[in-house]
Design an enzyme around this catalytic site. Structure first.
Site, mmCIF file in Angstrom:
data_model
loop_
_atom_site.group_PDB
_atom_site.id
_atom_site.type_symbol
_atom_site.label_atom_id
_atom_site.label_comp_id
_atom_site.label_asym_id
_atom_site.label_seq_id
_atom_site.Cartn_x
_atom_site.Cartn_y
_atom_site.Cartn_z
ATOM 1 N N GLU A 1 -4.421 -10.489 -0.085
ATOM 2 C CA GLU A 1 -5.286 -10.411 1.102
ATOM 3 C C GLU A 1 -6.722 -10.670 0.671
ATOM 4 O OE1 GLU A 1 -4.814 -6.741 3.381
ATOM 5 O OE2 GLU A 1 -2.691 -6.717 2.855
ATOM 6 N N GLU B 1 0.797 -1.227 0.000
ATOM 7 C CA GLU B 1 0.000 0.000 0.000
ATOM 8 C C GLU B 1 0.830 1.278 0.000
ATOM 9 O OE1 GLU B 1 -4.214 -1.501 1.657
ATOM 10 O OE2 GLU B 1 -2.799 -0.981 3.224
#
Ligand code: GAL
Ligand code: MG
Length: 997
Positions: free
Chosen positions: A492, A427
């Protein structure tokens, strides 16, 4: 105004001072080491500039505290606890950090003797958060950054015989903090081991090994590069397998580097299923080191990544370093316990989110067999929220900082066969600095794949990675050739926050169906709750419980392992969903089953199959099947040797199957259960009885109370409120309140995006049932009470016309039927309801529970793979799952009857058609309100929920919603059950009696 970086910890041009190059940590090393773990003197300051004069000089530290090394200082009473997911708790002004910069000065002495000093002294920190300076005997030895990577300093010139002074000053905030914005508690200090290495003058600095396979995948190709501190004049090496030498040689060189090659026929390849390891030992006469090597080949072929030629599926989990009392400081024992548990739960892959773990962690992955995505310590998520996500990611001034994190990770960990991908971080958007990092990684190691989810176009990565992709999006990825058609992984998914995740099977089915999808990693392993003992209560804190603001609250309670290490129902579910073996029934046959092998390398002769025929609660036949020769990715039909048997009346039969490990393994003994499956047998012998009449029922209607009773039964109704008030016998009310309709549940974390509407627009927690009619009819042996109501919630136009029928029989039974007709007289209604069902209340003394339905643990319509039909016993409290953040829990699907009892007497409830069941000692409202388990207010009665339908869990706290078919829509419904008092012990017999209606 332009500020100049004057502070080391704000200077993004410095990745370290005096720090050595990263290198392999040897599996074994003959050199002496001295652990510096233990108590250090400690001074906590609000800013580095407040350091007392001469703090780095040797001398006593009066008034200083003591602190454990390793530890995080926030969990030793300093600074404050703060949890954020994305936000930096300071202005975004890189590379600058606040003046108020919590600082810890650590000090200790080290005693070294003359013998030690004949060799060199290396000081190694395994992890310090976030940046630190080191002084030895008052002289500056170096400066380090990157919290989750080791730093080594050669302090030979700074030490002397006798007592030496060591000072470490640790800064909570540094420019590095901008790159360490992972979703976790902000924690600081020397949180991993510290040690001294007594290094040879001609030490072996590094041994880099690589074991791959030739095109036949049978011959091992071994190469090693040995790097010495000085030219390695001579080094004897050997390669051994399980203690036996398989190759050896001697190398001479004038260079500091020696290369060794060997070819091994019929090598034992390493895979997560067959973690075969070889040991490579180098001896220079003065030093002997060993590193381990696994032979395995990673490659992309036909758009899939393969291990040893085989397309594999990753059934992974994301792992943070975490401990409820120690924060990010974890022991070797815990790491090993985690890895064992992962293996026991069929997990075959782990992503080190979002930073490299302790060195030891990878040794465990090598030995136990897990595929690893090793991730660089890099996340700058906070930039996304200011809509300048690429601010530093695409700024070349930060290049060295980015590259350093990947490079040092690769240099430290590249010998581990378990690591199959290098991840450049998490991220942090995409930009030039990731391109440079990818390039640097490839230069160091081109045998593994590069991963980074933030490379949204898969421009430089080898795999296309996404997170929380919804099923629809995933299908598109699977079916269209996008992003260079690179193989896909879901780094994820399945957000395990609170009760959930549900719907995992739909994902696994996709992974198994589509070639391009190579699995994923559940988010996440651990609930990050902080152990708290307060006023005699033990509980776990989450964000906000320390007055920390802003915070993401319980968003850190999102693991499948609870803080006290209890595997959550979500973990049981995941285990079954990803199990490497599956079994289904074969249509039209009661004995044939189809068994599928989802292992990528193991044949099914690695497992045994236990089968039993169960008559609801008792096994009547059983046996084992071994020698199941099924090749990886193949399946076969087997016939179970079930002998004919006589059918007991009114009893359901099931085939229960468990797949077990055949032999002892490192993580579990022989017999360990890998997968359980239940196949209902379509056989039944029905037998009907007639109710025996007892003394005549009397009916009275006084002051709004209608009573129906005789010597065996007493039922009271309110004619004003149109409901059953109690049910039982003359001297005891077993039910203390009769059925009321209900569409609400204490919201779960996965309801977080529905909750506002459910509770503040549709007021589902505010039910009202208005009486339409009450009448009754007396027959010879029974009295029938009919009640009509209108059910709805505050200010709603939708609702249900409910018709309740109560048939009270003189034998003591009461049959209840509820027909609900949905109505909508406006336009708005919830997209779906948490549930449609009823609640009742019972005498609180009835705490023993027994039920015939799914169990033993909780189950929901989209999370029931770990449950099978059976007759189970428990207690009301025992049926609860104590989630760290209280929410709906403890539901059981497909319940055909249940009994609650006080040890002697009880109440039996038999369903006409299976219903969902919750039994609890608290109401939904008290669950909804409580912030911690100890705060859940106890109810005065046992609360019973019977659900016609209960919506799925989904994983929408960060991911997919419930599947459409698992959402309970506004609809007509009907449910029916019979109540009777029973003595404990007779309930199974009583439950099996069927009456002619
Ligand atoms: C992801 C992130 C994780 C975690 C998760 C939510 O976006 O990569 O670190 O924050 O969401 O729990
Ligand atoms: Mg994040």
């Amino acid at each position: 105004m332009v500020r100049k970086a004057v502070k080391r910890w704000e200077d993004n041009q410095i990745t370290g001072i005096g720090r050595r190059n990263a290198r392999t940590s040897f599996y074994k090393d003959s050199q002496k080491r001295m652990s510096l773990n233990g108590q250090w003197a400690f001074l906590y300051l609000d800013a580095p500039e407040l350091s007392p004069e001469g703090f780095e000089q040797p001398g006593p530290q009066e008034g200083w505290d003591q602190i454990d090394v390793p530890s995080v200082w926030q969990l030793r009473g300093y600074d404050r606890m703060h949890y954020t997911d994305v936000l930096y708790p300071f202005p975004i002004n890189p590379p600058y950090v606040p003046d108020e910069n919590p600082t810890g000065i650590y000090k200790r002495t080290i005693c070294l003797d003359e013998a030690w000093l004949e060799k060199d002294t290396i000081l190694k920190f395994h992890g310090v958060d976030s940046a630190f300076d080191v002084w030895v005997n008052g002289m500056h030895a170096g400066f380090g950054k990157v919290s989750r990577l080791p730093s080594e300093f050669d302090i030979t010139k700074l030490v002397k015989a006798g007592v030496n002074d060591l000072t470490v000053r640790v800064y909570k905030w540094s420019d590095g903090t901008y790159l360490e914005d992972q979703d976790m508690w902000w924690m600081s200090g020397i949180f991993r081991d510290v040690e001294l290495i007594n290094e040879e003058k001609n030490a072996i600095l590094d041994v880099q090994v690589d074991g791959t396979l030739d095109d036949s995948y049978q011959t091992g190709l071994f190469t090693a590069r040995i790097t010495g501190k000085q030219p390695l004049k001579e080094a004897a090496w050997k390669l051994s397998y399980r203690g036996e030498m398989v190759a050896s040689g001697e190398a001479f060189a004038k260079e500091a580097q020696i290369c060794v090659n060997a070819e091994l026929k019929d090598v034992h390849p390493w895979t997560a299923e067959t973690p075969e390891l070889y040991e490579f030992t180098v001896n220079t006469g003065t030093q002997e080191v060993t590193v381990r090597c696994g032979f395995r080949r990673i490659e992309i072929k036909d758009d899939n990544f393969r291990i040893n030629g085989q397309v594999i599926l990753l059934n992974g989990v994301n792992h943070h370093d975490y401990n409820p009392t120690e924060g990010r400081t974890v022991t070797r024992e815990q790491m090993e316990a985690d890895i064992r548990l992962m293996k026991q739960y069929n997990i075959n892959a782990v992503r080190c989110s979002h930073y490299p773990a302790n060195e030891y962690f990878y040794d465990l992955c090598d030995s136990y067999g897990l595929y690893v995505i090793n991730e660089a310590d890099l996340e700058c998520h906070g930039f996304e929220w200011v809509e300048n996500y690429t601010w530093i990611t695409d700024d070349p001034a930060w290049e060295a900082m980015y590259v350093d994190r990947s490079v040092r990770m690769v240099q430290r960990d590249r010998n581990h066969p378990s690591i199959i991908m290098w991840s450049m971080g998490n991220e942090s958007a995409f930009g030039c600095n990731f391109k440079s990092a990818a390039k640097a990684i490839r230069t160091l190691d081109d045998t593994r794949l590069i991963h980074y989810e933030g490379d949204f176009e898969a421009e430089v990565t080898d795999v296309y990675s996404t997170m929380y992709t919804r099923l629809k999006g995933l299908k598109e990825i699977a079916e269209y050739e996008v992003k260079g058609n690179k193989p896909h992984v879901m780094c994820e998914y399945g957000h395990a926050m609170g009760n959930g995740p549900g719907g995992l099977k739909a994902y696994q089915d996709m992974y198994r169906k589509y070639k391009r999808l190579q699995g994923g990693f559940l988010w996440e392993w651990y609930d990050h709750g902080i152990y708290t003992e307060e006023d005699g209560e033990i509980y776990y804190k989450y964000g906000g419980n320390y007055g920390d603001f802003p915070t993401n609250g319980n968003f850190c309670i999102d693991g499948i392992l609870m803080p006290d290490r209890t595997p959550s129902p979500g973990m049981e579910e995941y285990k079954q969903i990803i199990a490497p073996v599956d079994i289904t029934g074969v249509e039209g046959s009661m004995r044939k089953i189809c068994i599928s092998n989802y292992y990528d390398f193991l044949d099914l002769d690695a497992v045994t199959l236990h089968w039993e025929v169960v008559a609801e609660d008792a096994a009547i036949q059983e046996g084992w099947m071994t020698d199941l020769a099924v090749a990886p990715h193949d399946s076969t039909v087997l016939t179970l040797p079930i002998a004919p048997f006589e059918l007991q009346a009114n009893t359901d039969y099931y085939i229960n199957l468990t797949v077990c490990q055949k032999e002892d393994s490192l993580f579990a003994p022989a017999g360990h259960e890998i997968k359980k499956v239940q196949i209902p047998m379509q056989i039944r012998r029905d037998e009907f009885s007639v109710r025996e009449a007892a003394d005549q029922l009397r009916v009275s209607d006084r002051a709004g109370i209608l009573t129906v009773e005789n010597s065996l039964v007493k039922a009271r109704f309110s004619t004003v409120f149109g409901k059953l008030l109690s049910f039982g016998t003359e001297d005891r009310a077993y039910l203390t309140e009769g059925p009321r309709m209900n569409v609400y549940r204490a919201t779960i974390d996965n309801d977080m995006y529905k909750k506002e509407d459910w509770m503040n627009k549709y007021f589902l927690q505010k039910p009202v049932e208005e009486t339409a009619y009450v009448n009754w009819e007396e027959e010879a042996d029974r009295t029938i009470v009919r009640i009509g109501t209108y059910f709805s919630c505050y200010n709603q136009s939708w609702g249900f016309n409910c018709n309740y029928t109560y048939e009270i029989y003189s034998c003591g039974q009461m049959h209840v039927e509820l027909q609900g007709k949905a109505v909508q007289r406006g336009k708005l209604e919830p997209e779906f309801f948490p549930r449609i069902g009823i609640t009742m209340r019972a005498d609180r003394k009835l705490q023993n529970t027994m039920w015939y339905g799914m169990g033993p643990g909780e189950s929901y319509v989209d999370s029931k793979a770990a449950s099978v039909m059976g007759i189970y016993k428990n207690t009301v409290d025992g049926m609860m799952t104590n989630y760290v953040f209280p929410q709906e829990n403890g539901h059981r699907e497909q319940v055909k009857w249940f009994r609650i009892g006080d040890g002697r007497d009880g109440l039996l409830c038999k369903m006409k058609a299976p219903l969902g069941l919750n039994l609890a000692n608290y109401t939904d409202e008290s669950l909804e309100q409580a912030q911690h388990p100890f705060a859940i207010e106890k109810a005065d009665d046992v609360i019973i929920h019977l659900d016609y339908l209960h919506s799925g869990l989904g994983s929408n706290s960060c991911g997919e919603e419930q599947l459409e078919e698992n959402k309970v829509k506004l609809q007509d419904f009907a449910l029916a059950f019979t109540l009777q008092t029973v003595t404990e012990g007779s309930e199974i017999r009583e439950a099996r009696i069927q009456y002619i209606e």
